[in-house]
Design an enzyme around this catalytic site. Structure first.
Site, PDB file in Angstrom:
ATOM      1  N   ASP A   7       1.186  -1.242  -0.103  1.00  0.00           N
ATOM      2  CA  ASP A   7       0.140  -0.368   0.549  1.00  0.00           C
ATOM      3  C   ASP A   7       1.030   1.591  -0.227  1.00  0.00           C
ATOM      4  OD1 ASP A   7      -2.220  -1.317  -0.132  1.00  0.00           O
ATOM      5  OD2 ASP A   7      -2.619  -1.437   2.090  1.00  0.00           O
ATOM      6  N   LYS A  56      -0.006  -7.912  -2.843  1.00  0.00           N
ATOM      7  CA  LYS A  56      -0.708  -7.630  -3.625  1.00  0.00           C
ATOM      8  C   LYS A  56      -0.462  -6.033  -3.843  1.00  0.00           C
ATOM      9  CE  LYS A  56      -4.334  -6.294  -0.029  1.00  0.00           C
ATOM     10  NZ  LYS A  56      -5.117  -5.267  -1.160  1.00  0.00           N
ATOM     11  N   ASP A  68      -5.225  -6.572  -6.266  1.00  0.00           N
ATOM     12  CA  ASP A  68      -6.429  -6.220  -6.071  1.00  0.00           C
ATOM     13  C   ASP A  68      -7.384  -4.633  -6.511  1.00  0.00           C
ATOM     14  OD1 ASP A  68      -8.455  -6.343  -4.088  1.00  0.00           O
ATOM     15  OD2 ASP A  68      -7.161  -5.359  -2.187  1.00  0.00           O
ATOM     16  N   LYS A  82     -10.479  -4.996  -7.634  1.00  0.00           N
ATOM     17  CA  LYS A  82     -12.178  -4.840  -7.442  1.00  0.00           C
ATOM     18  C   LYS A  82     -12.741  -4.462  -8.317  1.00  0.00           C
ATOM     19  CE  LYS A  82     -11.784  -4.739  -2.194  1.00  0.00           C
ATOM     20  NZ  LYS A  82      -9.994  -4.080  -2.204  1.00  0.00           N
ATOM     21  N   HIS A 121     -15.858  -3.844 -10.522  1.00  0.00           N
ATOM     22  CA  HIS A 121     -17.509  -3.329 -10.486  1.00  0.00           C
ATOM     23  C   HIS A 121     -18.279  -3.147 -11.475  1.00  0.00           C
ATOM     24  CE1 HIS A 121     -20.912  -3.542  -8.003  1.00  0.00           C
ATOM     25  NE2 HIS A 121     -21.618  -3.551  -9.130  1.00  0.00           N
ATOM     26  N   ASP A 122     -18.929  -3.624 -12.587  1.00  0.00           N
ATOM     27  CA  ASP A 122     -18.674  -3.185 -13.925  1.00  0.00           C
ATOM     28  C   ASP A 122     -19.799  -4.292 -15.221  1.00  0.00           C
ATOM     29  OD1 ASP A 122     -19.261  -2.076 -16.556  1.00  0.00           O
ATOM     30  OD2 ASP A 122     -17.696  -0.763 -16.324  1.00  0.00           O
ATOM     31  N   THR A 179     -17.321  -6.822 -19.730  1.00  0.00           N
ATOM     32  CA  THR A 179     -16.330  -5.775 -19.101  1.00  0.00           C
ATOM     33  C   THR A 179     -15.972  -6.068 -18.010  1.00  0.00           C
ATOM     34  OG1 THR A 179     -17.916  -3.519 -19.746  1.00  0.00           O
ATOM     35  CG2 THR A 179     -15.691  -3.266 -18.725  1.00  0.00           C
ATOM     36  N   THR A 218     -15.809  -4.296   4.351  1.00  0.00           N
ATOM     37  CA  THR A 218     -15.481  -4.486   5.875  1.00  0.00           C
ATOM     38  C   THR A 218     -15.797  -2.684   6.412  1.00  0.00           C
ATOM     39  OG1 THR A 218     -13.541  -4.288   4.991  1.00  0.00           O
ATOM     40  CG2 THR A 218     -13.906  -6.730   6.399  1.00  0.00           C
ATOM     41  N   ARG A 226      -3.151  -8.471  12.645  1.00  0.00           N
ATOM     42  CA  ARG A 226      -2.806  -7.622  13.468  1.00  0.00           C
ATOM     43  C   ARG A 226      -1.640  -8.921  14.557  1.00  0.00           C
ATOM     44  NH1 ARG A 226      -3.168  -5.190   9.917  1.00  0.00           N
ATOM     45  NH2 ARG A 226      -3.657  -3.145  10.052  1.00  0.00           N
ATOM     46  N   GLY A 248      -0.449  -5.174   6.146  1.00  0.00           N
ATOM     47  CA  GLY A 248       0.488  -3.812   5.322  1.00  0.00           C
ATOM     48  C   GLY A 248       0.780  -3.845   6.305  1.00  0.00           C
ATOM     49  N   ARG A 249       0.013  -2.805   7.276  1.00  0.00           N
ATOM     50  CA  ARG A 249       0.568  -1.380   8.226  1.00  0.00           C
ATOM     51  C   ARG A 249       1.585  -2.180   8.764  1.00  0.00           C
ATOM     52  NH1 ARG A 249      -4.627   1.470   8.892  1.00  0.00           N
ATOM     53  NH2 ARG A 249      -5.557  -0.528   8.766  1.00  0.00           N
TER      54      ARG A 249
HETATM   55  O1  C5P Z   1      -2.338  -2.554   6.522  1.00  0.00           O
HETATM   56  P1  C5P Z   1      -3.620  -3.427   6.662  1.00  0.00           P
HETATM   57  O2  C5P Z   1      -2.715  -4.906   7.131  1.00  0.00           O
HETATM   58  O3  C5P Z   1      -5.217  -3.186   7.666  1.00  0.00           O
HETATM   59  O4  C5P Z   1      -4.272  -3.493   5.611  1.00  0.00           O
HETATM   60  C1  C5P Z   1      -4.687  -5.038   4.429  1.00  0.00           C
HETATM   61  C2  C5P Z   1      -5.058  -4.920   3.278  1.00  0.00           C
HETATM   62  O5  C5P Z   1      -6.394  -5.327   2.986  1.00  0.00           O
HETATM   63  C3  C5P Z   1      -4.642  -3.060   2.946  1.00  0.00           C
HETATM   64  O6  C5P Z   1      -4.977  -3.156   1.008  1.00  0.00           O
HETATM   65  C4  C5P Z   1      -6.667  -3.471   2.272  1.00  0.00           C
HETATM   66  O7  C5P Z   1      -7.006  -2.463   1.516  1.00  0.00           O
HETATM   67  C5  C5P Z   1      -6.856  -4.924   2.149  1.00  0.00           C
HETATM   68  N1  C5P Z   1      -8.133  -5.528   2.767  1.00  0.00           N
HETATM   69  C6  C5P Z   1      -9.217  -5.336   4.253  1.00  0.00           C
HETATM   70  N2  C5P Z   1     -10.120  -5.039   4.264  1.00  0.00           N
HETATM   71  C7  C5P Z   1     -10.838  -5.527   3.113  1.00  0.00           C
HETATM   72  C8  C5P Z   1     -10.203  -5.865   2.004  1.00  0.00           C
HETATM   73  C9  C5P Z   1      -9.239  -5.804   1.681  1.00  0.00           C
HETATM   74  O8  C5P Z   1      -8.228  -4.605   5.155  1.00  0.00           O
HETATM   75  N3  C5P Z   1     -12.220  -6.109   3.809  1.00  0.00           N
END
Ligand code: C5P
Length: 240
Positions: free
Chosen positions: A12, A34, A61, A63, A65-66, A70, A125, A187, A216-217
């Site tokens: 990200d 990703k 990723d 997502k 939607h169309d 398409t 979410t 986490r 991600g983070r």
């Molecule tokens: O930083 P973090 O670990 O929260 O990142 C989770 C990744 O998963 C991000 O790229 C976020 O956009 C993606 N994501 C999410 N919840 C979802 C779908 C995708 O957190 N329902």
């Protein structure tokens, strides 16, 4: 699958150079990266190829939607790029999912390209019950809607779905084990939660039936990303 087959790093970043730098640092330990809409809109297919050149697999990723034609066309282009998995919104409906699965499957046979996993996104979410009812004008509960959309996805040839930790038990109960579940909101047991409300640690997510976890983070913001990745891989291995 080994823990490192199941761990997906969410790149990200806004800056593709930073993303590639991290791929270079972590590619011995992480196999799948990703790429979401922010990075892809900036850096496009060439970034996907850069990751692949380094031996990484890509989870695209975007997502989609169309209308069915398409989305099928977009998924086909993603398959030709050689991505390992990609997402589309199940709210695009049965026909959209069916046509996409069919087009990709035909192209895989015809063009001898690797088959990507087609993953459905159910209810984002960021939605809560009130927002769902306001937006869709539906009396269904959020959980009912998630299960319903995942079932549709399975019936129409999707390979799996993106599922939050809270949804894992529901979906595992209702869908065959071969339906892949990809779970963000992870986490480390010791870390902070940022803006994710429904979280699980890596061990819990795997125990509840996630096939892949997306992180991600906790890695991107870590002072020592390699150590954090090792800690996540260890947690995934430990039976609890
Ligand atoms: O930083 P973090 O670990 O929260 O990142 C989770 C990744 O998963 C991000 O790229 C976020 O956009 C993606 N994501 C999410 N919840 C979802 C779908 C995708 O957190 N329902």
């Amino acid at each position: 699958m080994t823990p490192s087959d199941r761990l997906i790093l969410a790149l990200d970043h806004e800056d593709p150079k930073e993303a590639i730098h991290l791929v270079d640092r972590l590619s011995g330990r992480i196999k799948t990266f990703k790429v979401g809409s922010v990075l892809f809109t900036h850096a496009g297919p060439s970034l996907v190829r850069e990751i692949q050149k380094r031996g990484g697999a890509v989870f695209l990723d975007l997502k989609f939607h169309d209308i069915p034609n398409t989305v099928a066309g977009a998924a086909l282009q993603a398959a030709r790029l050689g991505v390992q998995m990609l997402t589309l919104h199940t709210l695009g409906g049965r026909e959209m999912m069916h046509k996409t699965a069919e087009s990709v499957r035909e192209a895989v046979l015809r063009e001898r390209i690797p088959a990507p996993l087609l993953l459905g996104v159910t209810v984002l979410t960021s939605f809560d019950q009130a927002m769902l009812q306001e937006t869709l004008s539906s009396p269904s509960s959020l959980e009912e809607m998630v299960v319903h959309l995942a079932r549709l996805a399975h019936e129409e040839g999707m390979d799996g779905a993106v599922a939050s930790p809270r949804e894992l038990p529901l979906l595992r109960k209702d869908l065959p084990r071969s339906f892949r579940l990809v779970t963000p909101g992870i986490r480390l047991s010791s870390g902070n939660h940022q803006d994710q409300r429904r979280v699980a640690d890596p061990r819990q997510a795997i125990a509840q039936g996630a096939d892949y976890i997306v992180v991600g983070r906790p890695i991107l913001e870590s002072k020592n990303p390699i150590e954090t990745v090792e800690a996540i891989l260890r947690e995934m291995e430990s039976p609890g």
